[in-house]
Scaffold this motif. Sequence first.
Motif, PDB file in Angstrom:
ATOM      1  N   ILE A 133     -17.073   0.261  18.568  1.00 20.33           N
ATOM      2  CA  ILE A 133     -15.885  -0.453  18.003  1.00 20.33           C
ATOM      3  C   ILE A 133     -16.034  -1.781  18.313  1.00 20.33           C
ATOM      4  CG2 ILE A 133     -13.171  -0.291  17.799  1.00 20.33           C
ATOM      5  CD1 ILE A 133     -13.609   2.609  19.130  1.00 20.33           C
ATOM      6  N   ILE A 134     -16.061  -2.717  17.551  1.00 17.56           N
ATOM      7  CA  ILE A 134     -16.396  -4.267  17.472  1.00 17.56           C
ATOM      8  C   ILE A 134     -15.168  -4.868  17.139  1.00 17.56           C
ATOM      9  CG2 ILE A 134     -17.861  -6.065  16.838  1.00 17.56           C
ATOM     10  CD1 ILE A 134     -20.094  -3.986  16.495  1.00 17.56           C
ATOM     11  N   TYR A 135     -14.580  -5.768  17.939  1.00 13.24           N
ATOM     12  CA  TYR A 135     -13.314  -6.201  17.555  1.00 13.24           C
ATOM     13  C   TYR A 135     -13.051  -7.560  18.013  1.00 13.24           C
ATOM     14  CZ  TYR A 135     -11.284  -5.211  21.979  1.00 13.24           C
ATOM     15  OH  TYR A 135     -11.108  -5.367  23.365  1.00 13.24           O
ATOM     16  N   HIS A 136     -12.332  -8.408  17.182  1.00  9.73           N
ATOM     17  CA  HIS A 136     -11.741  -9.859  17.853  1.00  9.73           C
ATOM     18  C   HIS A 136     -10.375  -9.606  17.803  1.00  9.73           C
ATOM     19  CE1 HIS A 136     -10.490 -14.234  16.956  1.00  9.73           C
ATOM     20  NE2 HIS A 136     -10.952 -14.030  18.082  1.00  9.73           N
ATOM     21  N   SER A 137      -9.760 -10.162  18.991  1.00 10.65           N
ATOM     22  CA  SER A 137      -8.014 -10.276  18.966  1.00 10.65           C
ATOM     23  C   SER A 137      -7.844 -11.371  19.605  1.00 10.65           C
ATOM     24  CB  SER A 137      -7.819  -9.003  20.028  1.00 10.65           C
ATOM     25  OG  SER A 137      -6.483  -8.742  19.961  1.00 10.65           O
ATOM     26  N   GLU A 138      -6.709 -11.891  19.000  1.00 10.84           N
ATOM     27  CA  GLU A 138      -6.252 -13.104  19.850  1.00 10.84           C
ATOM     28  C   GLU A 138      -4.833 -12.878  20.511  1.00 10.84           C
ATOM     29  OE1 GLU A 138      -7.115 -16.488  19.875  1.00 10.84           O
ATOM     30  OE2 GLU A 138      -8.828 -15.876  19.458  1.00 10.84           O
ATOM     31  N   THR A 139      -3.883 -11.981  19.806  1.00  9.95           N
ATOM     32  CA  THR A 139      -2.658 -11.725  20.236  1.00  9.95           C
ATOM     33  C   THR A 139      -2.610 -10.271  21.113  1.00  9.95           C
ATOM     34  OG1 THR A 139      -2.016 -10.622  18.309  1.00  9.95           O
ATOM     35  CG2 THR A 139      -1.530 -13.235  18.661  1.00  9.95           C
ATOM     36  N   ARG A 161     -14.522 -24.482  21.424  1.00  7.67           N
ATOM     37  CA  ARG A 161     -13.375 -25.307  22.166  1.00  7.67           C
ATOM     38  C   ARG A 161     -12.451 -25.853  21.037  1.00  7.67           C
ATOM     39  NH1 ARG A 161     -13.260 -24.016  27.327  1.00  7.67           N
ATOM     40  NH2 ARG A 161     -15.075 -24.072  28.426  1.00  7.67           N
ATOM     41  N   TYR A 162     -11.273 -25.677  21.120  1.00 12.59           N
ATOM     42  CA  TYR A 162     -10.038 -26.238  20.267  1.00 12.59           C
ATOM     43  C   TYR A 162      -9.263 -27.016  20.920  1.00 12.59           C
ATOM     44  CZ  TYR A 162     -12.065 -22.775  16.827  1.00 12.59           C
ATOM     45  OH  TYR A 162     -12.781 -21.899  16.070  1.00 12.59           O
ATOM     46  N   PHE A 163      -8.487 -28.047  20.321  1.00  9.09           N
ATOM     47  CA  PHE A 163      -7.334 -28.773  20.835  1.00  9.09           C
ATOM     48  C   PHE A 163      -6.102 -27.878  20.917  1.00  9.09           C
ATOM     49  CE2 PHE A 163      -9.884 -32.399  19.858  1.00  9.09           C
ATOM     50  CZ  PHE A 163     -10.065 -32.797  21.197  1.00  9.09           C
ATOM     51  N   ALA A 164      -5.374 -27.807  21.742  1.00 10.63           N
ATOM     52  CA  ALA A 164      -4.264 -26.773  21.660  1.00 10.63           C
ATOM     53  C   ALA A 164      -3.293 -26.857  20.533  1.00 10.63           C
ATOM     54  CB  ALA A 164      -3.131 -27.000  22.854  1.00 10.63           C
ATOM     55  N   LEU A 165      -3.134 -28.158  20.178  1.00 12.47           N
ATOM     56  CA  LEU A 165      -2.195 -28.392  18.842  1.00 12.47           C
ATOM     57  C   LEU A 165      -2.800 -28.104  17.548  1.00 12.47           C
ATOM     58  CD1 LEU A 165      -0.647 -31.965  20.030  1.00 12.47           C
ATOM     59  CD2 LEU A 165       0.315 -29.689  20.141  1.00 12.47           C
ATOM     60  N   THR A 166      -3.926 -27.994  17.552  1.00  8.28           N
ATOM     61  CA  THR A 166      -4.923 -27.673  16.213  1.00  8.28           C
ATOM     62  C   THR A 166      -5.436 -26.369  16.157  1.00  8.28           C
ATOM     63  OG1 THR A 166      -6.698 -29.077  16.609  1.00  8.28           O
ATOM     64  CG2 THR A 166      -4.968 -30.092  15.772  1.00  8.28           C
ATOM     65  N   ARG A 167      -5.741 -25.675  17.306  1.00  7.51           N
ATOM     66  CA  ARG A 167      -6.357 -24.369  17.192  1.00  7.51           C
ATOM     67  C   ARG A 167      -6.009 -23.473  16.087  1.00  7.51           C
ATOM     68  NH1 ARG A 167      -9.063 -21.221  20.980  1.00  7.51           N
ATOM     69  NH2 ARG A 167      -8.708 -18.913  20.556  1.00  7.51           N
ATOM     70  N   PHE A 168      -4.733 -23.182  15.877  1.00 11.93           N
ATOM     71  CA  PHE A 168      -4.376 -21.993  14.844  1.00 11.93           C
ATOM     72  C   PHE A 168      -4.787 -22.811  13.282  1.00 11.93           C
ATOM     73  CE2 PHE A 168      -1.582 -20.358  11.717  1.00 11.93           C
ATOM     74  CZ  PHE A 168      -1.981 -18.993  11.804  1.00 11.93           C
ATOM     75  N   MET A 194      -7.003 -24.937  12.580  1.00 12.49           N
ATOM     76  CA  MET A 194      -8.619 -24.803  12.539  1.00 12.49           C
ATOM     77  C   MET A 194      -9.225 -23.569  12.309  1.00 12.49           C
ATOM     78  SD  MET A 194      -9.416 -28.152  12.864  1.00 12.49           S
ATOM     79  CE  MET A 194     -11.289 -28.138  13.062  1.00 12.49           C
ATOM     80  N   GLN A 195      -8.576 -22.488  13.079  1.00 10.67           N
ATOM     81  CA  GLN A 195      -9.234 -21.191  12.872  1.00 10.67           C
ATOM     82  C   GLN A 195      -8.803 -20.669  11.706  1.00 10.67           C
ATOM     83  OE1 GLN A 195      -7.480 -19.724  16.614  1.00 10.67           O
ATOM     84  NE2 GLN A 195      -9.541 -19.693  17.657  1.00 10.67           N
ATOM     85  N   CYS A 196      -7.777 -20.970  10.980  1.00  9.74           N
ATOM     86  CA  CYS A 196      -7.129 -20.506   9.742  1.00  9.74           C
ATOM     87  C   CYS A 196      -8.119 -20.994   8.607  1.00  9.74           C
ATOM     88  CB  CYS A 196      -5.869 -20.555   9.631  1.00  9.74           C
ATOM     89  SG  CYS A 196      -4.762 -19.320  10.114  1.00  9.74           S
ATOM     90  N   ASN A 197      -8.372 -22.343   8.976  1.00  5.17           N
ATOM     91  CA  ASN A 197      -9.212 -23.079   7.754  1.00  5.17           C
ATOM     92  C   ASN A 197     -10.572 -22.345   7.713  1.00  5.17           C
ATOM     93  OD1 ASN A 197      -9.638 -25.267   5.718  1.00  5.17           O
ATOM     94  ND2 ASN A 197     -10.849 -26.331   7.434  1.00  5.17           N
ATOM     95  N   ALA A 198     -11.042 -22.300   8.866  1.00  2.84           N
ATOM     96  CA  ALA A 198     -12.394 -21.631   8.994  1.00  2.84           C
ATOM     97  C   ALA A 198     -12.435 -20.267   8.501  1.00  2.84           C
ATOM     98  CB  ALA A 198     -12.765 -21.711  10.549  1.00  2.84           C
ATOM     99  N   ALA A 199     -11.518 -19.522   8.947  1.00  2.00           N
ATOM    100  CA  ALA A 199     -11.361 -17.931   8.064  1.00  2.00           C
ATOM    101  C   ALA A 199     -11.203 -18.206   6.481  1.00  2.00           C
ATOM    102  CB  ALA A 199      -9.824 -17.308   8.586  1.00  2.00           C
ATOM    103  N   ARG A 200     -10.545 -19.286   5.963  1.00  2.17           N
ATOM    104  CA  ARG A 200     -10.171 -19.296   4.768  1.00  2.17           C
ATOM    105  C   ARG A 200     -11.736 -19.468   3.946  1.00  2.17           C
ATOM    106  NH1 ARG A 200      -6.545 -23.435   4.228  1.00  2.17           N
ATOM    107  NH2 ARG A 200      -5.021 -21.657   4.648  1.00  2.17           N
ATOM    108  N   SER A 201     -12.419 -20.438   4.824  1.00  2.98           N
ATOM    109  CA  SER A 201     -13.851 -20.798   3.948  1.00  2.98           C
ATOM    110  C   SER A 201     -14.743 -19.710   4.561  1.00  2.98           C
ATOM    111  CB  SER A 201     -14.189 -22.053   4.598  1.00  2.98           C
ATOM    112  OG  SER A 201     -14.229 -22.142   5.900  1.00  2.98           O
ATOM    113  N   GLU A 202     -14.387 -18.453   5.150  1.00  2.00           N
ATOM    114  CA  GLU A 202     -15.256 -17.534   5.662  1.00  2.00           C
ATOM    115  C   GLU A 202     -16.340 -18.166   6.516  1.00  2.00           C
ATOM    116  OE1 GLU A 202     -16.775 -14.742   2.692  1.00  2.00           O
ATOM    117  OE2 GLU A 202     -15.017 -15.261   1.340  1.00  2.00           O
ATOM    118  N   GLY A 203     -15.994 -19.231   7.268  1.00  2.00           N
ATOM    119  CA  GLY A 203     -16.738 -19.731   8.230  1.00  2.00           C
ATOM    120  C   GLY A 203     -17.233 -18.821   9.559  1.00  2.00           C
ATOM    121  N   LYS A 204     -17.974 -19.400  10.277  1.00  2.00           N
ATOM    122  CA  LYS A 204     -18.404 -18.666  11.560  1.00  2.00           C
ATOM    123  C   LYS A 204     -18.263 -19.518  12.891  1.00  2.00           C
ATOM    124  CE  LYS A 204     -22.020 -16.344   9.038  1.00  2.00           C
ATOM    125  NZ  LYS A 204     -23.496 -16.580   8.759  1.00  2.00           N
TER     126      LYS A 204
END
Length: 163
Positions: A5-11, A38-45, A47-57
């Motif tokens: 079982i391989i997972y990623h969890s943030e919350t 590493r992400y800046f606290a204010l832009t973390r979410f 940046m991560q959503c943008n990477a998910a939208r573009s199917e980034g790694k």
Amino acid sequence: MKICIIYHSETGNTRHIAQHIASVTTDSRLVEVTDRKRYFALTRFLMQCNAARSEGKTEIEPSHLDVREYDLLVFGSPVWAFKPTPAIHTMIDVLDNCGKKRAVAFVTCGGRPGQSEEIFRKWIEGRGMIFAGFIAVNQKDIEDDSVNADLVAFVNAAGPKLE
């Protein structure tokens, strides 16, 4: 049947589901994938959503995983921008000995899973695995015993068929 079982969890929602599956299946291993970038606290979410939208790694820990000994792979991810996370995408991409393995995926989400099933199918089949199913769990149902029982039945049914 040996299950990884391989997972990623943030919350913690996806972790909770992954741990539940592991607790009621025999011979399973949990592997949590963490995003090391590493992400800046204010832009973390954002940046991560943008990477998910573009199917980034992204940069992950563990940086690779050999799944030779497993019969079934279970991938779990939260939904960001209607898609699975870059961390789980990266892990699927760096798996060793995953060809011809049966694999299922689940997501946790606050709303709809969006394109998560199609994206997981593409990533899994793109690595030569057999896509054996998908299920979405809404965050309001994470503690629901019947939903968890359905999820475990789904995982057990996805395993290799004995001849």
